[in-house]
Design an enzyme around this catalytic site. Structure first.
Site, PDB file in Angstrom:
ATOM      1  N   GLU A 119      54.020  46.609  20.515  1.00  0.00           N
ATOM      2  CA  GLU A 119      52.593  46.349  20.290  1.00  0.00           C
ATOM      3  C   GLU A 119      51.778  46.754  21.509  1.00  0.00           C
ATOM      4  O   GLU A 119      50.713  47.376  21.379  1.00  0.00           O
ATOM      5  CB  GLU A 119      52.364  44.874  19.971  1.00  0.00           C
ATOM      6  CG  GLU A 119      50.888  44.568  19.698  1.00  0.00           C
ATOM      7  CD  GLU A 119      50.531  43.101  19.848  1.00  0.00           C
ATOM      8  OE1 GLU A 119      49.601  42.651  19.151  1.00  0.00           O
ATOM      9  OE2 GLU A 119      51.155  42.410  20.679  1.00  0.00           O
ATOM     10  N   TRP A 161      50.974  42.525  12.994  1.00  0.00           N
ATOM     11  CA  TRP A 161      49.628  42.677  12.439  1.00  0.00           C
ATOM     12  C   TRP A 161      49.604  42.804  10.915  1.00  0.00           C
ATOM     13  O   TRP A 161      48.537  43.047  10.337  1.00  0.00           O
ATOM     14  CB  TRP A 161      48.958  43.902  13.059  1.00  0.00           C
ATOM     15  CG  TRP A 161      48.485  43.679  14.456  1.00  0.00           C
ATOM     16  CD1 TRP A 161      49.143  43.971  15.618  1.00  0.00           C
ATOM     17  CD2 TRP A 161      47.243  43.083  14.848  1.00  0.00           C
ATOM     18  NE1 TRP A 161      48.389  43.608  16.708  1.00  0.00           N
ATOM     19  CE2 TRP A 161      47.213  43.063  16.258  1.00  0.00           C
ATOM     20  CE3 TRP A 161      46.150  42.579  14.135  1.00  0.00           C
ATOM     21  CZ2 TRP A 161      46.129  42.554  16.974  1.00  0.00           C
ATOM     22  CZ3 TRP A 161      45.070  42.070  14.848  1.00  0.00           C
ATOM     23  CH2 TRP A 161      45.077  42.056  16.244  1.00  0.00           C
ATOM     24  N   TYR A 203      41.882  45.914  19.856  1.00  0.00           N
ATOM     25  CA  TYR A 203      42.221  46.066  21.276  1.00  0.00           C
ATOM     26  C   TYR A 203      42.318  47.510  21.764  1.00  0.00           C
ATOM     27  O   TYR A 203      41.700  47.876  22.768  1.00  0.00           O
ATOM     28  CB  TYR A 203      43.539  45.348  21.569  1.00  0.00           C
ATOM     29  CG  TYR A 203      43.481  43.868  21.326  1.00  0.00           C
ATOM     30  CD1 TYR A 203      42.885  43.007  22.248  1.00  0.00           C
ATOM     31  CD2 TYR A 203      44.019  43.308  20.164  1.00  0.00           C
ATOM     32  CE1 TYR A 203      42.821  41.640  22.033  1.00  0.00           C
ATOM     33  CE2 TYR A 203      43.958  41.941  19.935  1.00  0.00           C
ATOM     34  CZ  TYR A 203      43.360  41.112  20.863  1.00  0.00           C
ATOM     35  OH  TYR A 203      43.296  39.762  20.635  1.00  0.00           O
ATOM     36  N   ARG A 214      36.306  43.810  42.985  1.00  0.00           N
ATOM     37  CA  ARG A 214      36.324  42.646  42.094  1.00  0.00           C
ATOM     38  C   ARG A 214      35.980  43.039  40.667  1.00  0.00           C
ATOM     39  O   ARG A 214      35.643  42.192  39.851  1.00  0.00           O
ATOM     40  CB  ARG A 214      35.351  41.593  42.634  1.00  0.00           C
ATOM     41  CG  ARG A 214      35.791  41.010  43.980  1.00  0.00           C
ATOM     42  CD  ARG A 214      34.838  39.918  44.448  1.00  0.00           C
ATOM     43  NE  ARG A 214      33.571  40.459  44.902  1.00  0.00           N
ATOM     44  CZ  ARG A 214      33.299  40.790  46.181  1.00  0.00           C
ATOM     45  NH1 ARG A 214      34.234  40.654  47.110  1.00  0.00           N
ATOM     46  NH2 ARG A 214      32.116  41.245  46.513  1.00  0.00           N
ATOM     47  N   CYS A 272      41.448  37.747  20.535  1.00  0.00           N
ATOM     48  CA  CYS A 272      41.761  36.416  21.064  1.00  0.00           C
ATOM     49  C   CYS A 272      41.945  36.497  22.571  1.00  0.00           C
ATOM     50  O   CYS A 272      41.394  35.698  23.321  1.00  0.00           O
ATOM     51  CB  CYS A 272      43.017  35.860  20.400  1.00  0.00           C
ATOM     52  SG  CYS A 272      42.824  35.559  18.631  1.00  0.00           S
ATOM     53  N   ARG A 313      40.282  33.335  24.470  1.00  0.00           N
ATOM     54  CA  ARG A 313      39.282  32.461  23.841  1.00  0.00           C
ATOM     55  C   ARG A 313      39.900  31.554  22.790  1.00  0.00           C
ATOM     56  O   ARG A 313      39.451  30.433  22.557  1.00  0.00           O
ATOM     57  CB  ARG A 313      38.177  33.292  23.187  1.00  0.00           C
ATOM     58  CG  ARG A 313      38.678  34.116  22.004  1.00  0.00           C
ATOM     59  CD  ARG A 313      37.591  34.611  21.071  1.00  0.00           C
ATOM     60  NE  ARG A 313      38.214  35.296  19.948  1.00  0.00           N
ATOM     61  CZ  ARG A 313      38.507  34.714  18.789  1.00  0.00           C
ATOM     62  NH1 ARG A 313      38.235  33.447  18.589  1.00  0.00           N
ATOM     63  NH2 ARG A 313      39.087  35.407  17.822  1.00  0.00           N
ATOM     64  N   ASP A 361      46.836  30.390  19.641  1.00  0.00           N
ATOM     65  CA  ASP A 361      47.802  29.777  18.729  1.00  0.00           C
ATOM     66  C   ASP A 361      49.057  29.488  19.555  1.00  0.00           C
ATOM     67  O   ASP A 361      49.843  30.379  19.839  1.00  0.00           O
ATOM     68  CB  ASP A 361      48.078  30.763  17.587  1.00  0.00           C
ATOM     69  CG  ASP A 361      49.174  30.319  16.637  1.00  0.00           C
ATOM     70  OD1 ASP A 361      49.886  29.337  16.932  1.00  0.00           O
ATOM     71  OD2 ASP A 361      49.340  30.974  15.591  1.00  0.00           O
TER      72      ASP A 361
END
Length: 290
Positions: A58, A80, A123, A150, A170, A192, A195
């Site tokens: 993945e 997926w 993604y 940074r 996620c 965020r 699971d």
């Protein structure tokens, strides 16, 4: 891994029971952080068997910029599958096909896969083409040329395209940090939505793997993985499975070996990755809430 089991205990003991988008219900807690020293071993969960090949394939797929499940399906990686199948069942073309029949057609029928295997700008798209910006390429250039910046960041959360995605990201925001002696690379992930039973073991290992890969191609050694959570939750139908894991004693961590000849991140394949000493308790199966 003690850090993961501590997270499980903390959410079980201090989380609140609440509804969620999927209708399953969760025990949820907002705000949590854990830290792992990657020099001590590779953080692949041992209290249940984790499918390392799946998460590695993945990650390679995400790095490539692909957002269609067909390459994963052809490698028997099912991470997926649920979201495209759920969308297909709502389409006019659905004729009662089972998940197995749907996935077989995704693998064998390129036109069908192009129509029903695409996840939208998830993604891989955001990492490699965020409105024309190749974030991963810029990140690697920055780590090589300006280590103390940074701004070593990958962001998958793109509000302008959230509605086009099969599942909004996620693991949304990732920052990297080079040590003062220019020897070590560390990673912090802000997730965020987490699971804890199904996703988090994969997420820990995936971003630890990414940190190792980036460290190699940029001339560093992997050091810390810091995992910061927003909504950390255990689905109600996973609570007994988490409790089963908590009865198991963690086993020693394995170690990751990467092919030292690989110097560009797009060149990694699964064959270039090897786990040494991975021993785990048996797998525990749980249902995905879509």
């Amino acid at each position: 891994m003690k850090q993961y089991l501590d997270l499980c205990r903390h959410v079980l003991e201090h989380g609140e029971d609440r509804g969620d988008r999927t209708g399953t219900g969760t025990r949820s807690l907002f705000g949590y952080q854990m830290r792992m020293d990657l020099r001590e071993g590779f953080p692949l969960l041992t209290t249940k068997k984790v499918f390392f090949r799946g998460l590695a394939e993945e990650l390679i797929w995400i790095i490539s910029g692909n957002t269609n499940i067909q390459p994963l399906v052809k490698k028997n990686v099912k991470i997926w599958n649920d979201w495209p199948y759920d969308a297909y069942k709502k389409s006019v073309d659905y004729q009662g096909e089972s998940m197995e029949e749907f996935i077989a057609r995704i693998a064998d029928d390129d036109a069908f896969a192009a129509k029903y295997g695409n996840l939208g700008p998830v993604y891989g798209h955001q990492w490699r083409d965020f409105f024309g910006i190749d974030q991963l390429k810029d990140l690697i250039r920055g780590l090589r040329e300006d280590p103390f910046s940074r701004r070593h960041i990958l962001c998958a959360w793109n509000p302008a395209q959230i509605q086009e995605m099969a599942l909004p990201p996620c693991h949304a925001f990732i920052q990297f940090y080079v040590s003062a002696d220019r020897k070590y690379l560390s990673c912090q992930l802000y997730q965020r939505s987490a699971d804890i039973f199904l996703g988090v073991p994969f997420n820990i290992a995936s971003y630890a793997l990414l940190t190792h890969m980036l460290a190699q191609v940029c001339g560093y050694e992997a050091k810390d993985f810091v995992h910061t959570f927003g909504d950390a939750h255990i689905y109600q139908d996973h609570i007994s499975l988490i409790e089963e894991q908590l009865t198991r004693e963690p086993l020693p961590l394995c170690h990751l070996k990467l092919n030292p000849q690989i110097q560009e991140i797009e060149d990694f394949t699964y064959a270039d990755m090897e786990l040494e000493g991975y021993v785990s308790h048996p797998a525990i199966k749980g249902k995905v809430s879509v």
